[in-house]
Design a protein around this motif. Structure first.
Motif, short mmCIF file in Angstrom:
data_model
loop_
_atom_site.label_atom_id
_atom_site.label_comp_id
_atom_site.label_asym_id
_atom_site.label_seq_id
_atom_site.Cartn_x
_atom_site.Cartn_y
_atom_site.Cartn_z
N VAL A 158 -9.87 -0.82 75.60
CA VAL A 158 -8.61 -0.37 74.88
C VAL A 158 -8.01 -0.68 73.53
N VAL A 159 -8.68 -1.93 72.89
CA VAL A 159 -8.16 -2.66 71.81
C VAL A 159 -9.53 -2.87 71.08
N PRO A 160 -10.45 -2.16 70.79
CA PRO A 160 -12.01 -2.53 69.69
C PRO A 160 -11.61 -3.06 69.06
N PHE A 161 -10.53 -3.36 68.05
CA PHE A 161 -10.37 -3.92 66.66
C PHE A 161 -9.06 -4.42 66.18
N ILE A 162 -8.88 -5.12 66.21
CA ILE A 162 -7.72 -5.56 64.61
C ILE A 162 -7.68 -6.27 64.08
N GLY A 163 -7.96 -5.54 62.43
CA GLY A 163 -7.99 -5.93 61.69
C GLY A 163 -6.60 -6.44 60.99
N ALA A 164 -5.79 -7.15 59.34
CA ALA A 164 -4.72 -7.93 59.37
C ALA A 164 -4.08 -7.13 58.82
N SER A 165 -3.90 -5.97 59.63
CA SER A 165 -2.61 -5.43 58.97
C SER A 165 -2.29 -4.18 60.01
N GLN A 166 -3.37 -3.92 61.07
CA GLN A 166 -3.65 -2.70 62.14
C GLN A 166 -4.08 -2.58 63.00
N LEU A 167 -4.28 -2.05 63.63
CA LEU A 167 -4.21 -2.05 65.19
C LEU A 167 -5.12 -0.88 66.23
N TRP A 168 -6.53 -0.55 66.45
CA TRP A 168 -7.12 0.19 66.89
C TRP A 168 -6.87 0.46 68.03
N LEU A 169 -6.52 1.46 68.81
CA LEU A 169 -6.81 1.53 69.99
C LEU A 169 -7.78 2.69 70.86
N ASN A 170 -8.30 2.63 71.64
CA ASN A 170 -9.17 4.24 72.39
C ASN A 170 -7.56 4.81 73.05
N ARG A 171 -7.41 5.89 72.18
CA ARG A 171 -6.12 6.15 73.35
C ARG A 171 -6.70 7.42 74.23
N LYS A 172 -8.06 7.78 74.21
CA LYS A 172 -8.52 8.53 75.66
C LYS A 172 -8.92 7.23 76.53
N GLU A 173 -9.11 6.77 75.94
CA GLU A 173 -9.48 5.63 76.80
C GLU A 173 -8.22 4.52 77.69
N LEU A 174 -7.26 4.56 77.11
CA LEU A 174 -5.78 3.93 77.34
C LEU A 174 -5.31 5.07 77.89
N LYS A 175 -5.05 6.33 77.78
CA LYS A 175 -4.71 7.55 78.14
C LYS A 175 -4.80 7.47 79.88
N ARG A 176 -6.59 7.05 79.78
CA ARG A 176 -7.41 7.33 81.18
C ARG A 176 -6.84 6.63 81.78
N ARG A 177 -6.56 5.12 81.80
CA ARG A 177 -6.08 4.02 82.52
C ARG A 177 -4.70 4.26 83.30
N GLY A 178 -3.91 5.46 82.11
CA GLY A 178 -2.53 5.30 82.99
C GLY A 178 -1.97 4.60 81.99
N PHE A 179 -1.71 4.49 80.94
CA PHE A 179 -1.30 3.81 79.61
C PHE A 179 -0.88 4.48 78.41
N SER A 180 0.32 3.34 78.30
CA SER A 180 1.05 4.56 76.92
C SER A 180 0.68 3.52 76.22
N ILE A 181 0.84 4.38 74.48
CA ILE A 181 1.16 3.59 73.50
C ILE A 181 3.08 2.65 73.11
N ALA A 182 3.13 3.22 74.13
CA ALA A 182 4.60 2.14 74.40
C ALA A 182 4.43 1.27 75.27
N ASP A 183 3.39 1.80 76.02
CA ASP A 183 3.62 0.78 77.16
C ASP A 183 2.95 -0.35 76.20
N VAL A 184 1.75 -0.37 75.70
CA VAL A 184 0.86 -1.39 74.54
C VAL A 184 2.20 -2.30 73.43
N THR A 185 3.10 -1.41 72.97
CA THR A 185 4.19 -2.20 72.11
C THR A 185 5.04 -2.84 72.66
N ALA A 186 5.08 -2.70 74.56
CA ALA A 186 6.11 -3.00 74.98
C ALA A 186 5.49 -4.45 75.21
#
Length: 169
Positions: free
Chosen positions: A141-169
């Motif tokens: 779901v998180v393939p890479f974290i840079g110095a100031s960015q976090l990449w999300l595989n949104r399709k995989e996150l949704k498939r697993r039943g989670f939302s971006i709000a879940d990640v930020t929480a």
């Protein structure tokens, strides 16, 4: 330099460490002054453009923190180099020049000075993937974290039943 080694693990001068010092500023200053002379800038009867990037402040900020004594020394060196280059350009152009100074980006204050919390990217990535990725899957779901960015595989996150709000929480 301020207690920091400028050598790599093999005991040789580290170009990565050197780029974050006033020595790199001096090197860039000398290159620019040589180019101004060799290219006869300001002496052709047409407008010349000279773009400079004193990158040492960026390297220093990433390596030591922008509020560090190391970066203060680098910024002082850049100020002196720029003043010298402008003085030279004023002489060769008869004072007919425009100077614009910009920055490539800003930065947040050091967590140690601001009361913030420092995160290790690799640990954060591993923790997020442990929580949101399917166990034993090569798809993260998180393939890479840079110095100031976090990449999300949104399709995989949704498939697993989670939302971006879940990640930020």
């Amino acid at each position: 330099w301020f207690g920091n080694t400028l050598k790599d693990k093999n005991g040789k001068l580290s170009t990565t460490a050197l780029r974050a010092t006033p020595a790199m500023v001096r090197f860039e200053h000398d290159l620019v002054n040589g180019a101004v002379s060799e290219l006869k800038l300001g002496q052709h009867g047409v407008t010349d453009l000279l773009f400079l990037n004193f990158k040492s402040s960026d390297y220093c900020g990433h390596q030591y923190g922008y509020e560090s004594d190391e970066c203060a020394q680098v910024l002082d060196a850049i100020d002196a180099a720029l003043a010298d280059i402008i003085t030279k350009l004023e002489k060769v152009t008869g004072g007919e020049l425009v100077v614009a100074v910009t920055a490539d980006h800003g930065a947040p204050p050091l967590p140690e000075l601001s009361g913030g919390v420092r995160f290790d990217r690799a640990t954060l990535q591993a923790d997020l993937n442990a929580k949101f990725s399917e166990p034993d899957s090569r798809i993260q779901v998180v393939p890479f974290i840079g110095a100031s960015q976090l990449w999300l595989n949104r399709k995989e996150l949704k498939r697993r039943g989670f939302s971006i709000a879940d990640v930020t929480a």
